[in-house]
Design an enzyme around this catalytic site. Structure first.
Site, short mmCIF file in Angstrom:
data_model
loop_
_atom_site.label_atom_id
_atom_site.label_comp_id
_atom_site.label_asym_id
_atom_site.label_seq_id
_atom_site.Cartn_x
_atom_site.Cartn_y
_atom_site.Cartn_z
CG ASP A 142 -1.69 1.20 1.44
OD1 ASP A 142 -2.30 1.65 0.45
OD2 ASP A 142 -1.73 1.74 2.57
CG LEU A 143 1.59 5.76 -1.72
CD1 LEU A 143 3.10 5.68 -1.86
CD2 LEU A 143 1.01 6.54 -2.91
CG ASP A 144 -1.92 7.50 0.59
OD1 ASP A 144 -1.06 8.37 0.43
OD2 ASP A 144 -2.84 7.29 -0.21
CG ASN A 149 -2.95 12.31 -6.22
OD1 ASN A 149 -2.84 13.07 -7.18
ND2 ASN A 149 -3.98 12.36 -5.40
CD GLU A 204 -3.47 -1.71 2.95
OE1 GLU A 204 -3.54 -0.84 3.84
OE2 GLU A 204 -3.87 -1.51 1.80
CG ASP A 205 -1.93 2.53 6.47
OD1 ASP A 205 -2.20 2.09 5.34
OD2 ASP A 205 -2.28 3.65 6.88
CE LYS A 252 -5.70 -0.92 -1.06
NZ LYS A 252 -4.59 -0.14 -0.50
CB SER A 277 -13.07 9.45 0.92
OG SER A 277 -12.13 8.40 0.92
NE ARG A 300 -8.98 11.99 -5.68
CZ ARG A 300 -8.33 12.24 -6.82
NH1 ARG A 300 -8.88 13.00 -7.73
NH2 ARG A 300 -7.12 11.73 -7.03
CE LYS A 355 -5.09 6.65 8.84
NZ LYS A 355 -4.24 6.34 10.01
N GLY A 356 -7.56 3.92 3.03
CA GLY A 356 -7.65 2.86 2.03
C GLY A 356 -8.86 2.99 1.12
CB ILE A 357 -12.08 4.63 1.63
CG1 ILE A 357 -12.19 3.71 2.85
CG2 ILE A 357 -13.41 4.80 0.93
CD1 ILE A 357 -12.57 2.28 2.57
CB THR A 359 0.05 10.85 2.00
OG1 THR A 359 0.01 9.45 1.89
CG2 THR A 359 1.19 11.41 1.18
CB SER A 416 -1.90 2.96 -3.56
OG SER A 416 -2.50 4.16 -3.12
CB ALA A 417 -7.45 3.41 -2.94
C1 BG6 Z 1 -5.70 5.74 -0.18
C2 BG6 Z 1 -5.86 6.58 1.07
O1 BG6 Z 1 -4.41 5.26 -0.24
O2 BG6 Z 1 -5.97 6.52 -1.33
C3 BG6 Z 1 -7.24 7.22 1.11
O3 BG6 Z 1 -5.67 5.78 2.23
C4 BG6 Z 1 -7.46 8.00 -0.18
O4 BG6 Z 1 -7.33 8.08 2.23
C5 BG6 Z 1 -7.27 7.08 -1.39
O5 BG6 Z 1 -8.77 8.55 -0.22
C6 BG6 Z 1 -7.46 7.80 -2.72
O6 BG6 Z 1 -6.44 8.73 -2.90
P1 BG6 Z 1 -6.40 9.84 -4.03
O7 BG6 Z 1 -4.98 10.36 -3.96
O8 BG6 Z 1 -6.69 9.19 -5.34
O9 BG6 Z 1 -7.43 10.86 -3.70
MG MG Z 2 -2.81 3.08 3.60
#
Ligand code: BG6
Ligand code: MG
Length: 216
Positions: A8-10, A119, A170-171, A146, A51, A48, A44-46, A16, A115-116
């Site tokens: 996972d990234l964030d 970015n 994963e976090d 996820k 969210s 955009r 987290k992990g959800i 981030t 990663s979701a």
């Molecule tokens: C996940 C984050 O990695 O990416 C979430 O944990 C975030 O918080 C999701 O909403 C989507 O990210 P982005 O950068 O596409 O808005």
């Molecule tokens: Mg994460």
């Protein structure tokens, strides 16, 4: 059997989550919705848009915006988020990440990003670690986010590793569930939250050794 790592990234590679929180909090405030850090855990992990839906539902405003208005709100949040990332650099890698990636490379273990975040490529570039990853799953290519296992299965496939020979990092709770549903070994990384279902949980990547993981 060829082994592989899926990250996972964030919250795993870099922290981030705090920037996502600042940007969402600001957007939510502008809509008359107050979110706190406890609620933020559930984001987290959800993705955009998911969210945004969760935030609107939390403020009982889920029926107040058209799809086009929601797109505009999601863009507004992302513009703010990207601004907050302006100074991101290698100094923002979480502890132990760079050494672990170097070690994986030395052992010729392929790595992929699940990663979701749309970015992810830009963030990895700014962190100076883009080249460590053989593939970054495009979240736009997913049918489900996820905790569905799809993103982890795709990540393992992309580096030609069977899920049972892959280790996922994963976090977030949703991420651990996705990794396990994909049939992979799950390593939870969090010093504050208990990640239910993880095969192993550590506070940071400094506690992990590539060699020990391969033996396992
Ligand atoms: C996940 C984050 O990695 O990416 C979430 O944990 C975030 O918080 C999701 O909403 C989507 O990210 P982005 O950068 O596409 O808005
Ligand atoms: Mg994460």
């Amino acid at each position: 059997m060829k082994k592989g790592f899926v990250f996972d990234l964030d919250g795993v590679i870099t922290d981030t989550a705090k920037f996502h929180y600042i940007a969402w909090k600001e957007l939510a405030e502008s809509l008359g919705i107050t979110i706190d850090e406890v609620f933020n855990e559930s984001l987290k992990g959800i993705s955009r848009m998911d969210s945004l839906d969760k935030i609107l539902a939390y403020g009982q405003k889920e029926n107040d915006y058209s799809p086009a208005e929601k797109e505009a709100l999601a863009k507004q949040k992302n513009d703010e988020y990207v601004k907050l990332l302006a100074d991101l650099s290698a100094a923002d890698l979480l502890p132990g990440v760079h050494d672990f990636l170097m070690d994986a490379k030395a052992h010729q273990i392929p790595c992929a990003i699940a990663s979701a975040s749309k970015n992810a490529p830009m963030i990895l570039e700014k962190l100076g670690v883009l080249d460590f990853f053989g593939h970054i799953v495009d979240p736009e290519s997913l049918k489900k986010g996820k905790p569905d296992p799809e993103i982890f299965v795709k990540a393992a496939q992309s580096i030609a590793v069977a899920p049972e020979d892959a280790i996922g990092f994963e976090d977030a709770q949703a991420g651990i569930e996705g990794i396990k549903a994909a049939g992979m070994y799950a390593i939870g990384i969090s010093a504050t939250e208990t990640l239910a279902g993880a095969d192993l949980q550590v506070g940071s990547m400094t506690e992990l050794s590539v060699e020990q993981l391969i033996e396992r």
